[in-house]
Design a protein around this motif. Structure first.
Motif, PDB file in Angstrom:
ATOM      1  N   LYS A  48       0.771  -1.316   0.090  1.00 11.97           N
ATOM      2  CA  LYS A  48       0.009  -0.156  -0.055  1.00 11.97           C
ATOM      3  C   LYS A  48       0.980   1.174  -0.097  1.00 11.97           C
ATOM      4  O   LYS A  48       0.680   2.178  -0.904  1.00 11.97           O
ATOM      5  N   HIS A  50       3.902   1.330  -0.957  1.00 12.52           N
ATOM      6  CA  HIS A  50       4.542   1.637  -2.385  1.00 12.52           C
ATOM      7  C   HIS A  50       3.621   2.014  -3.703  1.00 12.52           C
ATOM      8  O   HIS A  50       4.038   2.861  -4.345  1.00 12.52           O
ATOM      9  N   HIS A  51       2.402   1.815  -3.595  1.00 11.80           N
ATOM     10  CA  HIS A  51       1.274   2.157  -4.086  1.00 11.80           C
ATOM     11  C   HIS A  51       1.388   3.548  -4.118  1.00 11.80           C
ATOM     12  O   HIS A  51       0.878   4.300  -5.106  1.00 11.80           O
ATOM     13  N   TRP A  52       0.994   4.410  -2.933  1.00 13.67           N
ATOM     14  CA  TRP A  52       1.220   5.663  -2.708  1.00 13.67           C
ATOM     15  C   TRP A  52       2.290   6.347  -3.203  1.00 13.67           C
ATOM     16  O   TRP A  52       1.989   7.669  -3.543  1.00 13.67           O
ATOM     17  N   HIS A  63       1.449   1.570 -10.224  1.00 15.05           N
ATOM     18  CA  HIS A  63       0.313   2.012  -9.245  1.00 15.05           C
ATOM     19  C   HIS A  63      -0.739   0.938  -9.255  1.00 15.05           C
ATOM     20  O   HIS A  63      -1.263   0.637  -8.269  1.00 15.05           O
ATOM     21  N   GLU A  64      -1.366   0.558 -10.530  1.00 18.61           N
ATOM     22  CA  GLU A  64      -2.296  -0.066 -11.020  1.00 18.61           C
ATOM     23  C   GLU A  64      -1.881  -1.567 -10.346  1.00 18.61           C
ATOM     24  O   GLU A  64      -2.576  -2.420  -9.666  1.00 18.61           O
ATOM     25  N   LEU A  66       0.260  -2.658  -8.240  1.00 21.71           N
ATOM     26  CA  LEU A  66       0.299  -2.575  -6.707  1.00 21.71           C
ATOM     27  C   LEU A  66      -0.908  -2.543  -6.097  1.00 21.71           C
ATOM     28  O   LEU A  66      -0.952  -3.315  -5.051  1.00 21.71           O
ATOM     29  N   GLU A  67      -1.642  -1.939  -6.732  1.00 21.81           N
ATOM     30  CA  GLU A  67      -3.276  -2.054  -6.120  1.00 21.81           C
ATOM     31  C   GLU A  67      -3.684  -3.246  -6.145  1.00 21.81           C
ATOM     32  O   GLU A  67      -4.446  -3.663  -5.218  1.00 21.81           O
ATOM     33  N   TYR A  70      -1.874  -5.564  -3.476  1.00 23.64           N
ATOM     34  CA  TYR A  70      -2.423  -5.556  -2.097  1.00 23.64           C
ATOM     35  C   TYR A  70      -3.732  -6.006  -1.803  1.00 23.64           C
ATOM     36  O   TYR A  70      -4.155  -6.255  -0.726  1.00 23.64           O
TER      37      TYR A  70
END
Length: 181
Positions: A48, A50-52, A63-64, A66-67, A70
């Motif tokens: 999460k 890393h996504h941010w 980004h997608e 990593l989403e 998680y």
């Protein structure tokens, strides 16, 4: 706010279950499940983060990705927690308890370059995969075939996502060198 103070079940007590799994065996399996649950939430929070904070030319697909990763971990954690409860246990919860029970460590609050973040994620995936295999073997040896099947399904997803991190870490890219400076 409720004033009820009755504890219905202590956190570290495994009660008799309706699945007819011997309580002593259930205690061992719930212990393993709580370790897997704690590991999942450490990984979840790292992914999460890393996504941010992910940046760079590949921001949007990373980004997608990593989403999705998680969300997969969170789904697996939910299934693990529900299985621990079905076996008469109490799923581990709360940041302090999760950190104490986990066998993996959060990388910390600092923000790293994407390659370092993904290497840290891949390392954690590897550690969790090894732990999950041990928990599967324990459940199998204790005759809890349902838990074995549940953990195997989660393991497949973990391995697939871990393999995707491997792909992202390869040295081949379509991004021009000047685009990364």
């Amino acid at each position: 706010m409720s004033t009820q103070k009755t504890v219905r079940q202590q956190a570290d007590v495994v009660e008799e279950n309706e699945l007819r799994l011997d309580q002593e065996k259930a205690e061992q399996i719930v212990e393993a499940l709580n370790t897997e649950l704690a590991n999942a939430y450490v990984l979840y929070h790292q992914l999460k983060k890393h996504h941010w904070v992910v940046e760079g030319a590949e921001f949007l697909p990373l980004h997608e990705f990593l989403e999705e990763a998680y969300e997969n971990v969170e789904h697996g954690a939910d299934v693990i927690a529900e299985r621990a409860q079905a076996l008469g246990g109490v799923p581990v919860s709360g940041p302090t308890n999760l950190e104490r029970r986990a066998t993996v460590e959060f990388e910390g609050e600092d923000v790293y370059d994407v390659r370092t973040m993904f290497q840290n994620d891949l390392e954690m995936y590897g550690d969790i995969i090894e732990s999950m295999r041990d928990s599967i073997e324990l459940a199998e040896n204790l005759g809890d075939y349902a838990t074995t099947e549940i953990l195997r399904e989660i393991l497949v997803t973990l391995e697939e996502d871990g393999h995707h991190f491997e792909h992202y870490l390869e040295d081949d890219t379509l991004v021009l060198e000047e685009a990364t400076k």
